[in-house]
Design a protein around this motif. Structure first.
Motif, PDB file in Angstrom:
ATOM      1  N   ASP A 164       0.880  -1.169   0.000  1.00 53.58           N
ATOM      2  CA  ASP A 164       0.000   0.000   0.000  1.00 53.58           C
ATOM      3  C   ASP A 164       0.917   1.218   0.000  1.00 53.58           C
ATOM      4  OD1 ASP A 164      -2.384  -1.419   0.101  1.00 53.58           O
ATOM      5  OD2 ASP A 164      -2.378  -1.507   2.282  1.00 53.58           O
ATOM      6  N   PHE A 165       0.657   2.164  -0.869  1.00 52.66           N
ATOM      7  CA  PHE A 165       1.573   3.294  -0.989  1.00 52.66           C
ATOM      8  C   PHE A 165       0.849   4.635  -1.143  1.00 52.66           C
ATOM      9  CE2 PHE A 165       0.749   1.740  -5.281  1.00 52.66           C
ATOM     10  CZ  PHE A 165       0.506   2.903  -5.994  1.00 52.66           C
ATOM     11  N   LYS A 166       1.609   5.683  -0.886  1.00 51.88           N
ATOM     12  CA  LYS A 166       1.123   7.053  -1.085  1.00 51.88           C
ATOM     13  C   LYS A 166       1.933   7.682  -2.216  1.00 51.88           C
ATOM     14  CE  LYS A 166       2.191  10.269   1.921  1.00 51.88           C
ATOM     15  NZ  LYS A 166       2.230  11.042   3.187  1.00 51.88           N
ATOM     16  N   TYR A 167       1.251   8.371  -3.086  1.00 53.01           N
ATOM     17  CA  TYR A 167       1.891   8.984  -4.261  1.00 53.01           C
ATOM     18  C   TYR A 167       1.736  10.502  -4.189  1.00 53.01           C
ATOM     19  CZ  TYR A 167       2.372  10.286  -9.243  1.00 53.01           C
ATOM     20  OH  TYR A 167       2.734  10.873 -10.432  1.00 53.01           O
ATOM     21  N   LYS A 168       2.810  11.211  -4.441  1.00 50.52           N
ATOM     22  CA  LYS A 168       2.752  12.677  -4.408  1.00 50.52           C
ATOM     23  C   LYS A 168       3.493  13.254  -5.610  1.00 50.52           C
ATOM     24  CE  LYS A 168       3.250  16.551  -1.168  1.00 50.52           C
ATOM     25  NZ  LYS A 168       3.649  16.943   0.199  1.00 50.52           N
ATOM     26  N   LEU A 169       2.841  14.178  -6.308  1.00 56.50           N
ATOM     27  CA  LEU A 169       3.426  14.832  -7.482  1.00 56.50           C
ATOM     28  C   LEU A 169       3.470  16.332  -7.239  1.00 56.50           C
ATOM     29  CD1 LEU A 169       4.360  14.524 -10.502  1.00 56.50           C
ATOM     30  CD2 LEU A 169       1.975  14.947 -11.123  1.00 56.50           C
ATOM     31  N   GLN A 170       4.660  16.923  -7.386  1.00 52.47           N
ATOM     32  CA  GLN A 170       4.832  18.351  -7.122  1.00 52.47           C
ATOM     33  C   GLN A 170       5.641  19.030  -8.225  1.00 52.47           C
ATOM     34  OE1 GLN A 170       6.715  17.438  -3.238  1.00 52.47           O
ATOM     35  NE2 GLN A 170       5.384  19.019  -2.394  1.00 52.47           N
ATOM     36  N   ASN A 171       5.217  20.253  -8.574  1.00 53.63           N
ATOM     37  CA  ASN A 171       5.989  21.114  -9.464  1.00 53.63           C
ATOM     38  C   ASN A 171       5.611  22.554  -9.124  1.00 53.63           C
ATOM     39  OD1 ASN A 171       6.902  22.738 -11.712  1.00 53.63           O
ATOM     40  ND2 ASN A 171       7.204  20.830 -12.843  1.00 53.63           N
ATOM     41  N   THR A 172       6.485  23.224  -8.376  1.00 52.63           N
ATOM     42  CA  THR A 172       6.176  24.575  -7.884  1.00 52.63           C
ATOM     43  C   THR A 172       6.028  25.582  -9.027  1.00 52.63           C
ATOM     44  OG1 THR A 172       8.564  24.915  -7.556  1.00 52.63           O
ATOM     45  CG2 THR A 172       7.274  24.232  -5.645  1.00 52.63           C
ATOM     46  N   LYS A 173       6.800  25.420 -10.102  1.00 54.12           N
ATOM     47  CA  LYS A 173       6.729  26.356 -11.236  1.00 54.12           C
ATOM     48  C   LYS A 173       5.367  26.291 -11.924  1.00 54.12           C
ATOM     49  CE  LYS A 173      11.686  26.416 -12.341  1.00 54.12           C
ATOM     50  NZ  LYS A 173      12.710  26.117 -13.375  1.00 54.12           N
ATOM     51  N   GLU A 174       4.810  25.082 -12.000  1.00 56.89           N
ATOM     52  CA  GLU A 174       3.523  24.898 -12.669  1.00 56.89           C
ATOM     53  C   GLU A 174       2.371  24.806 -11.673  1.00 56.89           C
ATOM     54  OE1 GLU A 174       3.691  21.685 -15.449  1.00 56.89           O
ATOM     55  OE2 GLU A 174       5.642  22.312 -16.248  1.00 56.89           O
ATOM     56  N   ASN A 175       2.679  25.069 -10.394  1.00 57.05           N
ATOM     57  CA  ASN A 175       1.676  25.062  -9.340  1.00 57.05           C
ATOM     58  C   ASN A 175       0.910  23.735  -9.276  1.00 57.05           C
ATOM     59  OD1 ASN A 175       0.386  26.297  -7.145  1.00 57.05           O
ATOM     60  ND2 ASN A 175      -1.313  27.033  -8.407  1.00 57.05           N
ATOM     61  N   ILE A 176       1.664  22.644  -9.329  1.00 54.81           N
ATOM     62  CA  ILE A 176       1.078  21.301  -9.263  1.00 54.81           C
ATOM     63  C   ILE A 176       1.384  20.683  -7.902  1.00 54.81           C
ATOM     64  CG2 ILE A 176       1.110  18.964 -10.207  1.00 54.81           C
ATOM     65  CD1 ILE A 176       1.889  20.181 -12.901  1.00 54.81           C
ATOM     66  N   ASN A 177       0.364  20.194  -7.240  1.00 54.50           N
ATOM     67  CA  ASN A 177       0.534  19.510  -5.956  1.00 54.50           C
ATOM     68  C   ASN A 177      -0.593  18.477  -5.819  1.00 54.50           C
ATOM     69  OD1 ASN A 177       1.278  18.692  -3.433  1.00 54.50           O
ATOM     70  ND2 ASN A 177       0.946  20.650  -2.431  1.00 54.50           N
ATOM     71  N   GLN A 178      -0.306  17.251  -6.215  1.00 56.26           N
ATOM     72  CA  GLN A 178      -1.317  16.206  -6.219  1.00 56.26           C
ATOM     73  C   GLN A 178      -0.911  15.058  -5.292  1.00 56.26           C
ATOM     74  OE1 GLN A 178      -1.599  15.004 -10.315  1.00 56.26           O
ATOM     75  NE2 GLN A 178      -2.533  16.920 -10.984  1.00 56.26           N
ATOM     76  N   GLU A 179      -1.891  14.475  -4.634  1.00 55.22           N
ATOM     77  CA  GLU A 179      -1.641  13.320  -3.774  1.00 55.22           C
ATOM     78  C   GLU A 179      -2.684  12.244  -4.039  1.00 55.22           C
ATOM     79  OE1 GLU A 179      -1.010  13.886   0.371  1.00 55.22           O
ATOM     80  OE2 GLU A 179       0.209  15.681   0.120  1.00 55.22           O
ATOM     81  N   SER A 180      -2.269  11.020  -3.938  1.00 50.80           N
ATOM     82  CA  SER A 180      -3.183   9.907  -4.130  1.00 50.80           C
ATOM     83  C   SER A 180      -2.632   8.673  -3.422  1.00 50.80           C
ATOM     84  CB  SER A 180      -3.362   9.613  -5.629  1.00 50.80           C
ATOM     85  OG  SER A 180      -4.364   8.640  -5.836  1.00 50.80           O
ATOM     86  N   LYS A 181      -3.476   7.662  -3.275  1.00 52.25           N
ATOM     87  CA  LYS A 181      -3.043   6.407  -2.666  1.00 52.25           C
ATOM     88  C   LYS A 181      -3.304   5.260  -3.630  1.00 52.25           C
ATOM     89  CE  LYS A 181      -3.787   7.769   2.167  1.00 52.25           C
ATOM     90  NZ  LYS A 181      -4.510   7.458   3.431  1.00 52.25           N
ATOM     91  N   GLY A 182      -2.592   4.161  -3.416  1.00 51.07           N
ATOM     92  CA  GLY A 182      -2.782   3.009  -4.279  1.00 51.07           C
ATOM     93  C   GLY A 182      -2.247   1.754  -3.624  1.00 51.07           C
ATOM     94  N   ASN A 183      -2.401   0.639  -4.313  1.00 49.33           N
ATOM     95  CA  ASN A 183      -1.833  -0.610  -3.835  1.00 49.33           C
ATOM     96  C   ASN A 183      -1.403  -1.457  -5.027  1.00 49.33           C
ATOM     97  OD1 ASN A 183      -4.124  -2.669  -4.480  1.00 49.33           O
ATOM     98  ND2 ASN A 183      -5.169  -1.014  -3.395  1.00 49.33           N
ATOM     99  N   VAL A 184      -0.432  -2.307  -4.802  1.00 46.50           N
ATOM    100  CA  VAL A 184       0.072  -3.150  -5.875  1.00 46.50           C
ATOM    101  C   VAL A 184       0.525  -4.493  -5.313  1.00 46.50           C
ATOM    102  CG1 VAL A 184       2.419  -2.188  -5.686  1.00 46.50           C
ATOM    103  CG2 VAL A 184       1.699  -3.276  -7.823  1.00 46.50           C
ATOM    104  N   ALA A 185       0.237  -5.545  -6.058  1.00 42.61           N
ATOM    105  CA  ALA A 185       0.727  -6.883  -5.725  1.00 42.61           C
ATOM    106  C   ALA A 185       1.757  -7.257  -6.788  1.00 42.61           C
ATOM    107  CB  ALA A 185      -0.422  -7.887  -5.724  1.00 42.61           C
ATOM    108  N   LEU A 186       2.909  -7.746  -6.334  1.00 42.85           N
ATOM    109  CA  LEU A 186       4.003  -8.091  -7.228  1.00 42.85           C
ATOM    110  C   LEU A 186       4.407  -9.542  -7.026  1.00 42.85           C
ATOM    111  CD1 LEU A 186       6.168  -4.954  -6.371  1.00 42.85           C
ATOM    112  CD2 LEU A 186       4.831  -5.229  -8.454  1.00 42.85           C
TER     113      LEU A 186
END
Length: 214
Positions: A45-67
Motif C-alpha cells: 500500500d503506498f502514497k503517491y505525491k506529485l509536485q511542481n512549484t513552477k507549474e503550481n502542481i501539488n497532487q496526492e493519491s493512494k494506491g496498492n500493488v501486488a508483485l
C-alpha cells in the motif's frame, strides 16, 4: 610545495571517501535486491505525491500493488492495471473501457510497478546520501544519477529501511522540476493470493469496450 602536497592529499582522501561511499551504497542495494528475490510475492500500500512549484502542481493519491516476479496487479487513481507476463490490461471502471497492450521491454520511462523494487540495478551511478530517523526507523538514502543523458530524470533518492532492508520511499526529481514521491505505507510479503490474481478475466467485464492495441 607544501600547499601542492596538501592539496593532493586532500584530493586522494576525498577520492577514497567517495569510493567507500559507493561501495557501501552498492552493498546496501545488493542486500535489498537479494531480499526482494527471496519473497514469493509482495503486496504494497503506498502514497503517491506529485509536485511542481513552477507549474503550481501539488497532487496526492493512494494506491496498492501486488508483485510476483515480473507480474503485477496495480490499483491506482481509479484504474486497475494487470500484467500477466505478456500483456498489460488497463481497466477503467468509470469509462467501462479496457485497453490491452503488449509489454515493451525497451520502455525505460518512469518506474513501472514490476521494476519498483529493483529498478536501481541498471542505468544509474549511485552514492550514499543522508541517514534519517523517520518515526523511529533509520532510513538510509542512496542518490541515483541516471547514466543516460536522454533520461528525463535528474536524480532519484532511494530510501531504505536499515533494519528490514526494504524500500521505504522513492523520490524522483525530473529535469523539468517535477518531483514524484512514492512512500510505502504497508509492505507485506508471501501473501495468500489467488492463482488468478495476475490474470485478466474477460467474463468479469461483459459491458466494457475492449481496445486491443497490439
Amino acid at each position: 610545495m607544501k600547499k601542492i602536497i596538501c592539496t593532493l592529499l586532500m584530493f586522494v582522501a576525498a577520492f577514497q571517501l567517495q569510493a567507500q561511499d559507493t561501495k557501501k551504497a552498492k552493498e546496501l542495494l545488493d542486500e535489498v535486491t537479494a531480499k526482494v528475490k527471496s519473497y514469493e510475492n509482495v503486496v504494497i500500500d503506498f502514497k503517491y505525491k506529485l509536485q511542481n512549484t513552477k507549474e503550481n502542481i501539488n497532487q496526492e493519491s493512494k494506491g496498492n500493488v501486488a508483485l510476483k516476479g515480473n507480474l503485477y496487479n496495480l490499483n491506482f487513481m481509479g484504474v486497475n492495471k494487470i500484467f500477466d507476463g505478456k500483456y498489460i490490461y488497463t481497466i477503467v471502471p468509470e469509462d467501462e473501457e479496457i485497453t490491452i497492450s503488449k509489454f515493451d521491454e525497451k520502455d525505460e520511462n518512469a518506474i513501472s510497478p514490476n521494476k519498483m523494487l529493483t529498478f536501481f540495478n541498471t542505468g544509474f551511478k549511485y552514492s550514499l546520501d543522508i541517514l534519517q530517523n523517520i518515526s523511529g526507523r533509520k532510513i538510509q538514502y542512496i542518490k541515483l544519477i541516471p547514466i543516460s543523458s536522454k533520461d528525463s530524470r535528474k536524480e532519484v533518492l532511494l530510501g531504505i529501511d536499515i533494519q528490514t532492508k526494504n524500500i521505504y520511499n522513492v523520490i524522483e526529481t525530473g529535469k523539468n522540476g517535477t518531483k514524484t514521491t512514492i512512500t510505502v505505507n504497508s509492505f507485506k510479503t508471501n501473501q495468500p493470493l489467488s492463482k488468478n490474481h495476475f490474470t485478466f478475466t474477460k467474463s468479469k467485464y461483459p459491458k466494457y469496450y475492449i481496445n486491443k492495441l497490439d
